[in-house]
Design an enzyme around this catalytic site. Structure first.
Site, PDB file in Angstrom:
ATOM      1  N   HIS A  74       0.843  -1.207   0.000  1.00  0.00           N
ATOM      2  CA  HIS A  74       0.000   0.000   0.000  1.00  0.00           C
ATOM      3  C   HIS A  74       0.874   1.250   0.000  1.00  0.00           C
ATOM      4  O   HIS A  74       1.709   1.431   0.868  1.00  0.00           O
ATOM      5  CB  HIS A  74      -0.908   0.009   1.239  1.00  0.00           C
ATOM      6  CG  HIS A  74      -2.083  -0.895   1.114  1.00  0.00           C
ATOM      7  ND1 HIS A  74      -3.168  -0.825   1.960  1.00  0.00           N
ATOM      8  CD2 HIS A  74      -2.343  -1.905   0.245  1.00  0.00           C
ATOM      9  CE1 HIS A  74      -4.061  -1.738   1.603  1.00  0.00           C
ATOM     10  NE2 HIS A  74      -3.573  -2.419   0.573  1.00  0.00           N
ATOM     11  N   PRO A 295      -3.622  -0.055  18.958  1.00  0.00           N
ATOM     12  CA  PRO A 295      -3.386  -0.536  17.584  1.00  0.00           C
ATOM     13  C   PRO A 295      -3.652   0.505  16.494  1.00  0.00           C
ATOM     14  O   PRO A 295      -3.387   0.263  15.336  1.00  0.00           O
ATOM     15  CB  PRO A 295      -4.343  -1.715  17.448  1.00  0.00           C
ATOM     16  CG  PRO A 295      -5.342  -1.552  18.519  1.00  0.00           C
ATOM     17  CD  PRO A 295      -4.675  -0.812  19.619  1.00  0.00           C
ATOM     18  N   LYS A 299       1.498  -0.223  15.172  1.00  0.00           N
ATOM     19  CA  LYS A 299       2.899  -0.230  15.597  1.00  0.00           C
ATOM     20  C   LYS A 299       3.288  -1.424  16.462  1.00  0.00           C
ATOM     21  O   LYS A 299       4.475  -1.711  16.621  1.00  0.00           O
ATOM     22  CB  LYS A 299       3.203   1.060  16.387  1.00  0.00           C
ATOM     23  CG  LYS A 299       3.174   2.303  15.529  1.00  0.00           C
ATOM     24  CD  LYS A 299       4.207   2.257  14.430  1.00  0.00           C
ATOM     25  CE  LYS A 299       3.888   3.208  13.292  1.00  0.00           C
ATOM     26  NZ  LYS A 299       4.393   2.712  12.014  1.00  0.00           N
ATOM     27  N   TYR A 387       3.853   6.580   9.999  1.00  0.00           N
ATOM     28  CA  TYR A 387       3.019   5.414   9.672  1.00  0.00           C
ATOM     29  C   TYR A 387       3.839   4.341   8.935  1.00  0.00           C
ATOM     30  O   TYR A 387       3.723   3.148   9.218  1.00  0.00           O
ATOM     31  CB  TYR A 387       1.828   5.840   8.814  1.00  0.00           C
ATOM     32  CG  TYR A 387       0.768   4.769   8.679  1.00  0.00           C
ATOM     33  CD1 TYR A 387       0.720   3.929   7.570  1.00  0.00           C
ATOM     34  CD2 TYR A 387      -0.179   4.577   9.693  1.00  0.00           C
ATOM     35  CE1 TYR A 387      -0.241   2.926   7.456  1.00  0.00           C
ATOM     36  CE2 TYR A 387      -1.142   3.582   9.589  1.00  0.00           C
ATOM     37  CZ  TYR A 387      -1.166   2.760   8.465  1.00  0.00           C
ATOM     38  OH  TYR A 387      -2.112   1.756   8.363  1.00  0.00           O
TER      39      TYR A 387
HETATM   40  P1  FAS Z   1       2.728 -11.792  21.675  1.00  0.00           P
HETATM   41  O1  FAS Z   1       1.774 -11.474  22.794  1.00  0.00           O
HETATM   42  O2  FAS Z   1       2.227 -11.855  20.285  1.00  0.00           O
HETATM   43  O3  FAS Z   1       3.419 -13.215  21.956  1.00  0.00           O
HETATM   44  C1  FAS Z   1       3.785 -13.587  23.260  1.00  0.00           C
HETATM   45  C2  FAS Z   1       3.798 -15.107  23.318  1.00  0.00           C
HETATM   46  O4  FAS Z   1       4.285 -15.498  24.613  1.00  0.00           O
HETATM   47  C3  FAS Z   1       2.400 -15.706  23.175  1.00  0.00           C
HETATM   48  O5  FAS Z   1       2.403 -16.731  22.211  1.00  0.00           O
HETATM   49  C4  FAS Z   1       2.087 -16.242  24.571  1.00  0.00           C
HETATM   50  O6  FAS Z   1       1.291 -17.410  24.538  1.00  0.00           O
HETATM   51  C5  FAS Z   1       3.477 -16.541  25.103  1.00  0.00           C
HETATM   52  N1  FAS Z   1       3.543 -16.512  26.569  1.00  0.00           N
HETATM   53  C6  FAS Z   1       2.947 -15.643  27.425  1.00  0.00           C
HETATM   54  N2  FAS Z   1       3.256 -15.947  28.698  1.00  0.00           N
HETATM   55  C7  FAS Z   1       4.087 -17.036  28.646  1.00  0.00           C
HETATM   56  C8  FAS Z   1       4.736 -17.821  29.639  1.00  0.00           C
HETATM   57  N3  FAS Z   1       4.595 -17.543  30.927  1.00  0.00           N
HETATM   58  N4  FAS Z   1       5.506 -18.863  29.237  1.00  0.00           N
HETATM   59  C9  FAS Z   1       5.653 -19.146  27.905  1.00  0.00           C
HETATM   60  N5  FAS Z   1       5.054 -18.435  26.910  1.00  0.00           N
HETATM   61  C10 FAS Z   1       4.278 -17.398  27.301  1.00  0.00           C
HETATM   62  N6  FAS Z   1      -0.681  -4.706  16.770  1.00  0.00           N
HETATM   63  C11 FAS Z   1      -0.823  -4.062  15.593  1.00  0.00           C
HETATM   64  O7  FAS Z   1       0.173  -3.564  15.069  1.00  0.00           O
HETATM   65  N7  FAS Z   1      -2.061  -3.968  14.995  1.00  0.00           N
HETATM   66  C12 FAS Z   1      -3.183  -4.548  15.553  1.00  0.00           C
HETATM   67  O8  FAS Z   1      -4.272  -4.458  15.019  1.00  0.00           O
HETATM   68  C13 FAS Z   1      -3.078  -5.235  16.771  1.00  0.00           C
HETATM   69  N8  FAS Z   1      -4.174  -5.846  17.347  1.00  0.00           N
HETATM   70  C14 FAS Z   1      -4.022  -6.510  18.542  1.00  0.00           C
HETATM   71  C15 FAS Z   1      -5.108  -7.154  19.182  1.00  0.00           C
HETATM   72  C16 FAS Z   1      -4.940  -7.816  20.402  1.00  0.00           C
HETATM   73  C17 FAS Z   1      -6.129  -8.504  21.060  1.00  0.00           C
HETATM   74  C18 FAS Z   1      -3.679  -7.842  21.019  1.00  0.00           C
HETATM   75  C19 FAS Z   1      -3.496  -8.539  22.364  1.00  0.00           C
HETATM   76  C20 FAS Z   1      -2.598  -7.217  20.408  1.00  0.00           C
HETATM   77  C21 FAS Z   1      -2.760  -6.555  19.157  1.00  0.00           C
HETATM   78  N9  FAS Z   1      -1.692  -5.932  18.508  1.00  0.00           N
HETATM   79  C22 FAS Z   1      -1.799  -5.276  17.338  1.00  0.00           C
HETATM   80  C23 FAS Z   1      -0.408  -5.963  19.069  1.00  0.00           C
HETATM   81  C24 FAS Z   1       0.184  -7.300  18.739  1.00  0.00           C
HETATM   82  O9  FAS Z   1       0.197  -7.463  17.351  1.00  0.00           O
HETATM   83  C25 FAS Z   1       1.531  -7.344  19.381  1.00  0.00           C
HETATM   84  O10 FAS Z   1       2.240  -6.126  19.197  1.00  0.00           O
HETATM   85  C26 FAS Z   1       2.362  -8.487  18.899  1.00  0.00           C
HETATM   86  O11 FAS Z   1       1.628  -9.662  19.077  1.00  0.00           O
HETATM   87  C27 FAS Z   1       3.654  -8.457  19.683  1.00  0.00           C
HETATM   88  O12 FAS Z   1       4.285  -9.662  19.522  1.00  0.00           O
HETATM   89  P2  FAS Z   1       5.050 -10.357  20.754  1.00  0.00           P
HETATM   90  O13 FAS Z   1       5.849  -9.338  21.450  1.00  0.00           O
HETATM   91  O14 FAS Z   1       5.671 -11.567  20.178  1.00  0.00           O
HETATM   92  O15 FAS Z   1       3.908 -10.744  21.806  1.00  0.00           O
HETATM   93  C1  PHB Z   2      -5.565  -4.778  10.949  1.00  0.00           C
HETATM   94  O1  PHB Z   2      -5.829  -5.641  11.821  1.00  0.00           O
HETATM   95  O2  PHB Z   2      -5.676  -4.989   9.737  1.00  0.00           O
HETATM   96  C2  PHB Z   2      -5.102  -3.421  11.412  1.00  0.00           C
HETATM   97  C3  PHB Z   2      -5.197  -3.100  12.761  1.00  0.00           C
HETATM   98  C4  PHB Z   2      -4.764  -1.852  13.183  1.00  0.00           C
HETATM   99  C5  PHB Z   2      -4.257  -0.948  12.257  1.00  0.00           C
HETATM  100  C6  PHB Z   2      -4.165  -1.279  10.910  1.00  0.00           C
HETATM  101  C7  PHB Z   2      -4.599  -2.530  10.486  1.00  0.00           C
HETATM  102  O3  PHB Z   2      -3.843   0.283  12.664  1.00  0.00           O
END
Ligand code: FAS
Ligand code: PHB
Length: 392
Positions: A74, A295, A299, A387
Site C-alpha cells: 500500500h 493498535p 505499531k 506510519y
Molecule cells: P505476543 O503477545 O504476540 O506473543 C507472546 C507469546 O508469549 C504468546 O504466544 C504467549 O502465549 C506466550 N507466553 C505468554 N506468557 C508465557 C509464559 N509464561 N511462558 C511461555 N510463553 C508465554 N498490533 C498491531 O500492530 N495492529 C493490531 O491491530 C493489533 N491488534 C491486537 C489485538 C490484540 C487482542 C492484542 C493482544 C494485540 C494486538 N496488537 C496489534 C499488538 C500485537 O500485534 C503485538 O504487538 C504483537 O503480538 C507483539 O508480539 P510479541 O511481542 O511476540 O507478543
Molecule cells: C488490521 O488488523 O488490519 C489493522 C489493525 C490496526 C491498524 C491497521 C490494520 O492500525
C-alpha cells in the site's frame, strides 16, 4: 532433566519467532518455550500492517516468499472525517516508502514453518516457565511438561512473552519503572470473507466513534469499530456490527461495504504501556513484554520487530565477538524508538476516537486538526513518515 543452550526465548509470538530465526541464521542456538499450543498461537487474530523494517528482517532470514506473493503493498492510507475521504499519499510524502498489508497470523505461520524446517526447537505447552539467576552470568529457565520439571541453562534469556508474560513479572519491582495510559474504550474487531470496501485502509473519525476498514487479502476483510469498555462481543450481532460500521464511514465507502458472516469477532482493550529498562542482567524484554501501543498506528507488531533487530545485533556481538557493548546499549536503543512509536500511536488514537468527556468541543477540535492535516503537506508528511515506520 537439564540441558544447555546459548539463548532461551520465552514466547512463540512474532518477537520470539523472529529473534529465533535471526539467531539461528547466525549459528546461535536458541530454544523457544511457549505456554500455548501452535494452533492456539495461530488462532489469535491481531495485526495487519508491516513496516518496511519488518519486511526487511523477514527478507534477511528468508521468510518473505509468501508475504511477497500474497501480501498487499500500500502506497497510501485514507483518513475519513465529516463524511469525506482524504487519501494520504504515503509514497509521495516519504520518498517512495510503502507498507505491507499481511496478517500477523501469516507472519507467525511463516516463521513457525521456517523454524521447524531449520530443525530449531520450540517446546509448546510448556507450563510454569520461570527465569532464574538472570542477575548472574549463569541464568537458567525451568518449566514443566509431561509431568516433569525441566531446567535449561543458558547465557541469555529473551522475554518475548507479551504483556501478560512471566518475564517482566520476574524482575524485582523496585528495578522497574512503568508508564501507562488506559483508554476509556476498546476495539470490536470482525473478520469476514468478503471483499474489502476500499483498496487502501480507511481510518474514520465520526461523532459516533472510530472505525477502521482494513483487510487481509482481496477476498478477506478486517473491520473495527470503537466500543465501550463494558461492551460484550456476544451483544454484537453481525448485522449490528455492519450497520454501525456503515454509519461511521463516508457514504462513498459505506455503499461499497460487502457484508457477510463473521469468521472471528473479538474486543481488545487499548492501552499505552512502557516498562523501563528492558534489560536486567542477562534477561532482555522484547516486544509486548516491554511495551504496548493502541493498535491505531499499527505499531505493536512492528515495535516487536525493531526490538528484535536491536537485541539480535547485541546477542550476535556477544556470542560471536565476545563484546557486551550491544547488551549494555540494547535497552536505550530500543526504548528511543519505542517512545516515538508510543507518541505517534497516542496522538493518532487521540485524534481519531470519541472521548466521552470531551463532548462536542472535542469533536470540533479533532475535525479541525484533521482538516489542517490533510491540507498541510508538512503535517501529512509527519503522519506518513511515522506510519511507514521511523528508521531503526
Ligand atoms: P505476543 O503477545 O504476540 O506473543 C507472546 C507469546 O508469549 C504468546 O504466544 C504467549 O502465549 C506466550 N507466553 C505468554 N506468557 C508465557 C509464559 N509464561 N511462558 C511461555 N510463553 C508465554 N498490533 C498491531 O500492530 N495492529 C493490531 O491491530 C493489533 N491488534 C491486537 C489485538 C490484540 C487482542 C492484542 C493482544 C494485540 C494486538 N496488537 C496489534 C499488538 C500485537 O500485534 C503485538 O504487538 C504483537 O503480538 C507483539 O508480539 P510479541 O511481542 O511476540 O507478543
Ligand atoms: C488490521 O488488523 O488490519 C489493522 C489493525 C490496526 C491498524 C491497521 C490494520 O492500525
Amino acid at each position: 532433566m537439564s540441558r544447555r543452550v546459548q539463548v532461551v526465548i520465552v514466547g512463540s509470538g512474532p518477537a520470539g519467532l523472529l529473534l529465533g530465526q535471526r539467531l539461528h541464521a547466525a549459528g546461535i542456538e536458541a530454544l523457544i518455550l511457549e505456554r500455548r499450543s501452535r494452533d492456539y498461537v495461530l488462532g489469535r487474530i491481531r495485526a495487519g500492517v508491516l513496516e518496511q523494517g519488518t519486511v526487511g528482517q523477514l527478507e534477511a532470514v528468508g521468510v518473505d516468499a509468501r508475504m511477497h506473493a500474497e501480501g498487499l503493498v500500500h502506497g497510501g492510507v485514507n483518513l475519513a472525517f465529516q463524511r469525506r475521504l482524504h487519501r494520504i499519499d504515503l509514497a509521495d510524502l516519504t520518498g517512495g516508502k510503502t507498507v505491507m498489508v499481511y496478517g500477523q497470523t501469516e507472519v507467525t505461520r511463516d516463521l513457525m514453518d521456517a523454524r521447524a524446517a531449520a530443525g530449531a526447537e520450540t517446546v509448546y505447552e510448556a507450563q510454569e516457565v520461570q527465569p532464574h539467576a538472570f542477575d548472574t552470568a549463569r541464568p537458567y529457565v525451568t518449566y514443566k511438561k509431561d509431568g516433569r520439571t525441566h531446567r535449561i541453562d543458558c547465557d541469555a534469556i529473551a522475554g518475548c512473552d507479551g504483556y501478560h508474560g512471566v518475564c517482566r513479572k520476574s524482575v524485582p519491582q523496585k528495578a522497574l519503572r512503568t508508564y501507562e495510559r488506559v483508554y476509556p474504550f476498546g476495539w470490536l474487531g470482525l473478520l469476514a470473507d468478503v471483499p474489502p470496501a476500499s483498496e487502501e485502509l480507511i481510518y474514520a473519525n465520526s461523532a459516533r466513534g472510530f472505525a477502521l476498514c482494513s483487510m487481509r487479502s482481496p477476498r478477506r476483510s478486517r473491520y473495527y469499530v470503537q466500543c465501550s469498555l463494558d461492551d460484550k462481543v456476544e451483544a454484537w450481532s453481525d448485522a449490528a456490527f455492519w450497520d454501525e460500521l456503515r454509519r461511521r464511514i463516508p457514504p462513498e465507502a459505506a455503499e461499497r461495504v460487502t457484508t457477510g458472516p463473521s469468521i472471528e469477532k473479538s474486543i481488545a482493550p487499548l492501552r499505552s504501556f512502557v516498562a523501563e529498562p528492558l534489560r536486567f542482567g542477562r534477561l532482555f524484554l522484547c516486544g509486548d513484554a516491554g511495551h504496548i501501543v493502541p493498535p491505531t498506528g499499527a505499531k505493536g507488531l512492528n515495535l516487536a520487530a525493531s526490538d528484535v533487530h536491536y537485541l539480535y545485533e547485541a546477542l550476535r556481538a556477544f556470542f560471536l565477538e565476545r563484546s557486551e557493548a550491544g547488551l549494555d546499549s540494547y535497552s536505550e536503543r530500543a526504548l528511543k524508538r519505542v517512545w516515538k512509536a508510543e507518541r505517534f500511536s497516542w496522538w493518532f488514537t487521540s485524534m481519531m476516537h470519541r472521548f466521552p468527556e470531551d463532548g462536542p468541543f472535542g469533536q470540533k477540535i479533532q475535525e479541525a486538526e484533521l482538516d489542517y492535516l490533510v491540507e498541510s503537506r508538512a503535517a501529512s508528511t509527519a503522519l506518513a513518515e511515522n506510519y511507514v515506520g521511523l528508521p531503526y
